[in-house]
Design an enzyme around this catalytic site. Structure first.
Site, PDB file in Angstrom:
ATOM      1  N   SER A  60      35.554  37.340  34.975  1.00  0.00           N
ATOM      2  CA  SER A  60      34.656  36.189  34.896  1.00  0.00           C
ATOM      3  C   SER A  60      34.129  35.989  33.474  1.00  0.00           C
ATOM      4  CB  SER A  60      33.467  36.391  35.840  1.00  0.00           C
ATOM      5  OG  SER A  60      33.919  36.608  37.162  1.00  0.00           O
TER       6      SER A  60
HETATM    7  N1  SAM Z   1      34.323  41.305  38.767  1.00  0.00           N
HETATM    8  C1  SAM Z   1      35.612  41.223  38.164  1.00  0.00           C
HETATM    9  C2  SAM Z   1      35.680  41.779  36.761  1.00  0.00           C
HETATM   10  O1  SAM Z   1      34.668  42.220  36.216  1.00  0.00           O
HETATM   11  O2  SAM Z   1      36.798  41.798  36.237  1.00  0.00           O
HETATM   12  C3  SAM Z   1      36.258  39.873  38.245  1.00  0.00           C
HETATM   13  C4  SAM Z   1      36.632  39.533  39.594  1.00  0.00           C
HETATM   14  S1  SAM Z   1      37.884  38.344  39.811  1.00  0.00           S
HETATM   15  C5  SAM Z   1      37.048  36.851  39.446  1.00  0.00           C
HETATM   16  C6  SAM Z   1      37.965  38.409  41.585  1.00  0.00           C
HETATM   17  C7  SAM Z   1      38.612  39.677  42.097  1.00  0.00           C
HETATM   18  O3  SAM Z   1      38.428  39.716  43.520  1.00  0.00           O
HETATM   19  C8  SAM Z   1      40.119  39.757  41.882  1.00  0.00           C
HETATM   20  O4  SAM Z   1      40.445  40.923  41.174  1.00  0.00           O
HETATM   21  C9  SAM Z   1      40.693  39.778  43.297  1.00  0.00           C
HETATM   22  O5  SAM Z   1      41.873  40.548  43.429  1.00  0.00           O
HETATM   23  C10 SAM Z   1      39.535  40.372  44.075  1.00  0.00           C
HETATM   24  N2  SAM Z   1      39.543  40.097  45.516  1.00  0.00           N
HETATM   25  C11 SAM Z   1      39.869  38.951  46.170  1.00  0.00           C
HETATM   26  N3  SAM Z   1      39.724  39.130  47.507  1.00  0.00           N
HETATM   27  C12 SAM Z   1      39.283  40.403  47.694  1.00  0.00           C
HETATM   28  C13 SAM Z   1      38.958  41.186  48.840  1.00  0.00           C
HETATM   29  N4  SAM Z   1      39.051  40.682  50.074  1.00  0.00           N
HETATM   30  N5  SAM Z   1      38.529  42.448  48.657  1.00  0.00           N
HETATM   31  C14 SAM Z   1      38.421  42.984  47.417  1.00  0.00           C
HETATM   32  N6  SAM Z   1      38.752  42.305  46.288  1.00  0.00           N
HETATM   33  C15 SAM Z   1      39.160  41.024  46.436  1.00  0.00           C
END
Ligand code: SAM
Length: 225
Positions: A60
């Site tokens: 993000s």
């Molecule tokens: N907080 C993160 C960082 O500091 O890099 C960025 C997050 S990114 C915008 C969203 C993340 O959510 C992705 O890596 C994606 O694979 C993960 N994601 C999506 N659905 C998910 C789920 N059901 N459980 C865990 N992770 C999930």
């Protein structure tokens, strides 16, 4: 990335009123995003935009992590669940607030962060270890839309991917009076960033913090294809 570039970015977020509390600003300043990014992205890490971390996912933008961390009202000792570890950077900024190094370990909380994509979970584990947060942040390769009941209840829950609705298991795993920050809405459009407070009767008070655009939450309580 030069340290000066990151400091300038944090200064600007403070000037814009996005970073309002000194302790959140200090946490953001202490954990530059560059520590969690591969060498080819270093020169972009102090730009206030999301960046690709591969497999269709992003880390993000700094202003968005700042907004979420301010809204979470984090305090020393909080046990936090993050859904969507990505590269691990956001989790490390939270660790600075709930497990600060200058507080005795007995006062520390902990950050549990889930990541559904195994390759990203492995990379996040390496990043967290290399950045020195291995004893304060635990990364679990699992479907975080179902929460992480093993360590519930949580003081705070933060979801970093867009959900069609607030997943009931996440609400169930939040303490009474606890806060959840989560983008909710249609995956292909903009979503609303909600702050949800769990009330004593199990209900949820919702505040809309504004429009955002996140990658979709997948898994059991995520967006259905
Ligand atoms: N907080 C993160 C960082 O500091 O890099 C960025 C997050 S990114 C915008 C969203 C993340 O959510 C992705 O890596 C994606 O694979 C993960 N994601 C999506 N659905 C998910 C789920 N059901 N459980 C865990 N992770 C999930």
């Amino acid at each position: 990335m030069q340290k000066a570039d990151w400091d300038k970015l944090i200064d600007n977020l403070e000037k814009q009123g996005i970073l309002r509390s000194p302790k959140v600003a200090l946490a953001m300043r202490t954990v530059p995003r560059s520590k969690f990014l591969p060498s080819e992205l270093q020169s972009y890490s102090a730009q206030d935009t999301p960046l690709s971390i591969g497999l269709g996912q992003t880390v993000s933008a700094p202003h968005m992590v700042s907004i979420m961390n301010e809204a979470l009202q984090l305090a020393v000792g909080h046990k936090v669940l993050e859904v969507g570890a990505g590269c691990g950077w956001h989790a490390a900024t939270i660790a600075e607030l709930v497990t600060p190094k200058d507080e005795p370990r007995s006062e520390w909380g902990h950050v549990y962060t889930t990541e559904i994509i195994p390759v990203l979970a492995d990379q996040a584990k390496k990043n967290i270890r290399n950045a020195g947060y291995g004893d304060r942040v635990t990364i679990i390769n699992t479907d975080g839309s179902q929460g992480y009941p093993e360590k519930a209840p949580y003081d705070r829950v933060v979801v970093t991917a867009a959900a069609p609705e607030v997943p009931q298991p996440l609400l169930d795993q939040l303490k009474i009076g606890g806060l959840m920050v989560i983008p909710v809405g249609k995956a292909e459009l903009f979503q609303n960033l909600l702050r949800v407070t769990k009330e004593a009767d199990g209900g949820a008070k919702r505040e809309n913090l504004g429009g955002v655009a996140f990658v979709p939450l997948t898994g059991e309580f995520g967006v259905k294809p």
